[in-house]
Write a protein that holds these residues in place. Sequence first.
Motif, PDB file in Angstrom:
ATOM      1  N   LYS A 165       0.872  -1.172   0.000  1.00 54.57           N
ATOM      2  CA  LYS A 165       0.000   0.000   0.000  1.00 54.57           C
ATOM      3  C   LYS A 165       0.909   1.222   0.000  1.00 54.57           C
ATOM      4  O   LYS A 165       1.605   1.489   0.974  1.00 54.57           O
ATOM      5  CB  LYS A 165      -0.911   0.012   1.226  1.00 54.57           C
ATOM      6  N   GLU A 166       0.910   1.958  -1.090  1.00 53.79           N
ATOM      7  CA  GLU A 166       1.835   3.070  -1.280  1.00 53.79           C
ATOM      8  C   GLU A 166       1.114   4.387  -1.035  1.00 53.79           C
ATOM      9  O   GLU A 166       0.216   4.764  -1.785  1.00 53.79           O
ATOM     10  CB  GLU A 166       2.415   3.014  -2.698  1.00 53.79           C
ATOM     11  N   VAL A 167       1.509   5.080   0.044  1.00 55.56           N
ATOM     12  CA  VAL A 167       0.807   6.283   0.487  1.00 55.56           C
ATOM     13  C   VAL A 167       1.496   7.572   0.046  1.00 55.56           C
ATOM     14  O   VAL A 167       0.904   8.634   0.107  1.00 55.56           O
ATOM     15  CB  VAL A 167       0.650   6.260   2.028  1.00 55.56           C
ATOM     16  N   THR A 168       2.721   7.495  -0.442  1.00 53.71           N
ATOM     17  CA  THR A 168       3.471   8.715  -0.709  1.00 53.71           C
ATOM     18  C   THR A 168       2.851   9.586  -1.797  1.00 53.71           C
ATOM     19  O   THR A 168       3.062  10.793  -1.821  1.00 53.71           O
ATOM     20  CB  THR A 168       4.920   8.403  -1.126  1.00 53.71           C
ATOM     21  N   GLY A 169       2.109   8.977  -2.708  1.00 55.67           N
ATOM     22  CA  GLY A 169       1.548   9.740  -3.813  1.00 55.67           C
ATOM     23  C   GLY A 169       2.517   9.976  -4.952  1.00 55.67           C
ATOM     24  O   GLY A 169       2.167  10.627  -5.944  1.00 55.67           O
ATOM     25  N   ASP A 170       3.713   9.429  -4.852  1.00 60.19           N
ATOM     26  CA  ASP A 170       4.729   9.583  -5.899  1.00 60.19           C
ATOM     27  C   ASP A 170       4.507   8.511  -6.962  1.00 60.19           C
ATOM     28  O   ASP A 170       4.828   7.336  -6.749  1.00 60.19           O
ATOM     29  CB  ASP A 170       6.124   9.466  -5.283  1.00 60.19           C
ATOM     30  N   VAL A 171       3.956   8.920  -8.098  1.00 60.16           N
ATOM     31  CA  VAL A 171       3.627   7.960  -9.148  1.00 60.16           C
ATOM     32  C   VAL A 171       4.874   7.258  -9.664  1.00 60.16           C
ATOM     33  O   VAL A 171       4.833   6.100 -10.090  1.00 60.16           O
ATOM     34  CB  VAL A 171       2.885   8.675 -10.297  1.00 60.16           C
ATOM     35  N   ARG A 172       6.025   7.932  -9.586  1.00 65.29           N
ATOM     36  CA  ARG A 172       7.257   7.324 -10.079  1.00 65.29           C
ATOM     37  C   ARG A 172       7.604   6.047  -9.306  1.00 65.29           C
ATOM     38  O   ARG A 172       8.255   5.150  -9.842  1.00 65.29           O
ATOM     39  CB  ARG A 172       8.401   8.334  -9.980  1.00 65.29           C
ATOM     40  N   ARG A 173       7.172   5.973  -8.065  1.00 68.39           N
ATOM     41  CA  ARG A 173       7.482   4.784  -7.270  1.00 68.39           C
ATOM     42  C   ARG A 173       6.832   3.531  -7.837  1.00 68.39           C
ATOM     43  O   ARG A 173       7.394   2.440  -7.746  1.00 68.39           O
ATOM     44  CB  ARG A 173       7.039   4.984  -5.816  1.00 68.39           C
ATOM     45  N   LEU A 174       5.636   3.693  -8.383  1.00 66.84           N
ATOM     46  CA  LEU A 174       4.965   2.525  -8.952  1.00 66.84           C
ATOM     47  C   LEU A 174       5.827   1.898 -10.036  1.00 66.84           C
ATOM     48  O   LEU A 174       5.995   0.676 -10.078  1.00 66.84           O
ATOM     49  CB  LEU A 174       3.597   2.923  -9.495  1.00 66.84           C
ATOM     50  N   HIS A 175       6.371   2.718 -10.901  1.00 66.24           N
ATOM     51  CA  HIS A 175       7.185   2.190 -11.992  1.00 66.24           C
ATOM     52  C   HIS A 175       8.463   1.535 -11.452  1.00 66.24           C
ATOM     53  O   HIS A 175       8.886   0.483 -11.941  1.00 66.24           O
ATOM     54  CB  HIS A 175       7.528   3.311 -12.976  1.00 66.24           C
ATOM     55  N   ARG A 176       9.060   2.147 -10.447  1.00 71.52           N
ATOM     56  CA  ARG A 176      10.268   1.570  -9.858  1.00 71.52           C
ATOM     57  C   ARG A 176       9.960   0.254  -9.162  1.00 71.52           C
ATOM     58  O   ARG A 176      10.717  -0.723  -9.285  1.00 71.52           O
ATOM     59  CB  ARG A 176      10.865   2.580  -8.865  1.00 71.52           C
ATOM     60  N   LEU A 177       8.848   0.197  -8.463  1.00 71.36           N
ATOM     61  CA  LEU A 177       8.468  -1.036  -7.776  1.00 71.36           C
ATOM     62  C   LEU A 177       8.168  -2.158  -8.769  1.00 71.36           C
ATOM     63  O   LEU A 177       8.553  -3.311  -8.557  1.00 71.36           O
ATOM     64  CB  LEU A 177       7.244  -0.779  -6.883  1.00 71.36           C
ATOM     65  N   ARG A 178       7.490  -1.825  -9.836  1.00 73.53           N
ATOM     66  CA  ARG A 178       7.170  -2.851 -10.832  1.00 73.53           C
ATOM     67  C   ARG A 178       8.425  -3.365 -11.517  1.00 73.53           C
ATOM     68  O   ARG A 178       8.479  -4.518 -11.955  1.00 73.53           O
ATOM     69  CB  ARG A 178       6.186  -2.293 -11.854  1.00 73.53           C
ATOM     70  N   ASP A 179       9.430  -2.515 -11.603  1.00 73.79           N
ATOM     71  CA  ASP A 179      10.692  -2.928 -12.202  1.00 73.79           C
ATOM     72  C   ASP A 179      11.484  -3.821 -11.246  1.00 73.79           C
ATOM     73  O   ASP A 179      12.059  -4.837 -11.658  1.00 73.79           O
ATOM     74  CB  ASP A 179      11.511  -1.693 -12.577  1.00 73.79           C
TER      75      ASP A 179
END
Length: 305
Positions: A165-179
């Motif tokens: 559950k990602e609360v930071t609101g930083d959309v860039r994190r989603l891409h980094r996490l998926r990578d």
Amino acid sequence: MGTGRPWRGVLVAITTPFRTDLSVDFDQLQEHVRWLAAEGCHGVAPCASMGEYRALSDDERAAVVKATVQAAPPGCAVVPGVGGYGSRQARHWAEQAAAVGADGVLARPPDGPAARPADVVAHYREVAAVGLPVVAHNDPYDARLDLTPDLLATVAEIDGIVAVKEVTGDVRRLHRLRDLCPHVDVLVGADDVVLELVLCGATGWIATLPNALPRQAVRLYELCAARDLAQALPLYAELHPILGWASRPEAVQAVKLAMECAGRFGGRCRPPRGPLSGTAVDGVRRDVLRALAATAGPAFGAGSG
């Protein structure tokens, strides 16, 4: 939503209802769970930050989780928060959740002094050892550390860590996490970036808005998941003001007031959370009324109140 993956879809981080004497109102709690399921929500998450878990006694906290599981109809997942001072406490709450039949757990890093990366990994290993699916809860604004994508990638090597559950609101994190850890689902943890994250591949939303407006929130999520921007964008614009309250320090009070404005029981918060200021009260009421007016058409039935 997501057969065998109860953490997917719209899960509501539910509030804990209190009577006027600030005791837990279990009748209201169970009615709320049943209502959310009937309104189309895919699950609930009791005893998370929105549920004021730090203000509950151990007996109350266990009883809230048990009552939630008992009230949830078939198909409505229950994923309780298991936040605690340290690994021993978090594992205890995971064991309690498993004992009463929960579908998974929402696990924060340790609530105690800032932990080293190796300590964080050990913490999640303890929670995962219970055997329920574990959703890591990253909220650096309310915790002592940040589960960065690099740290989470190491945590995700533990069997049983299924999502974050990602609360930071930083959309860039989603891409980094998926990578870094493509086998781990990314779930929206901040209501006011739900469109951006779902469009980019988030597979669930642990949300607060549905406490007050579940039908509207589920509709928004479904439109985003379908990539139907023609309908999602105007709805998002109307809901965004009330969505934004979940990212403020007074989020719990605001959500409970939003519930009252929508015709539901919200009730008081336990200290140290006091009432909202007059300006905030006016703002929440304005934003709820705007959302209700914008979604009064047949697509939303007769309303959510």
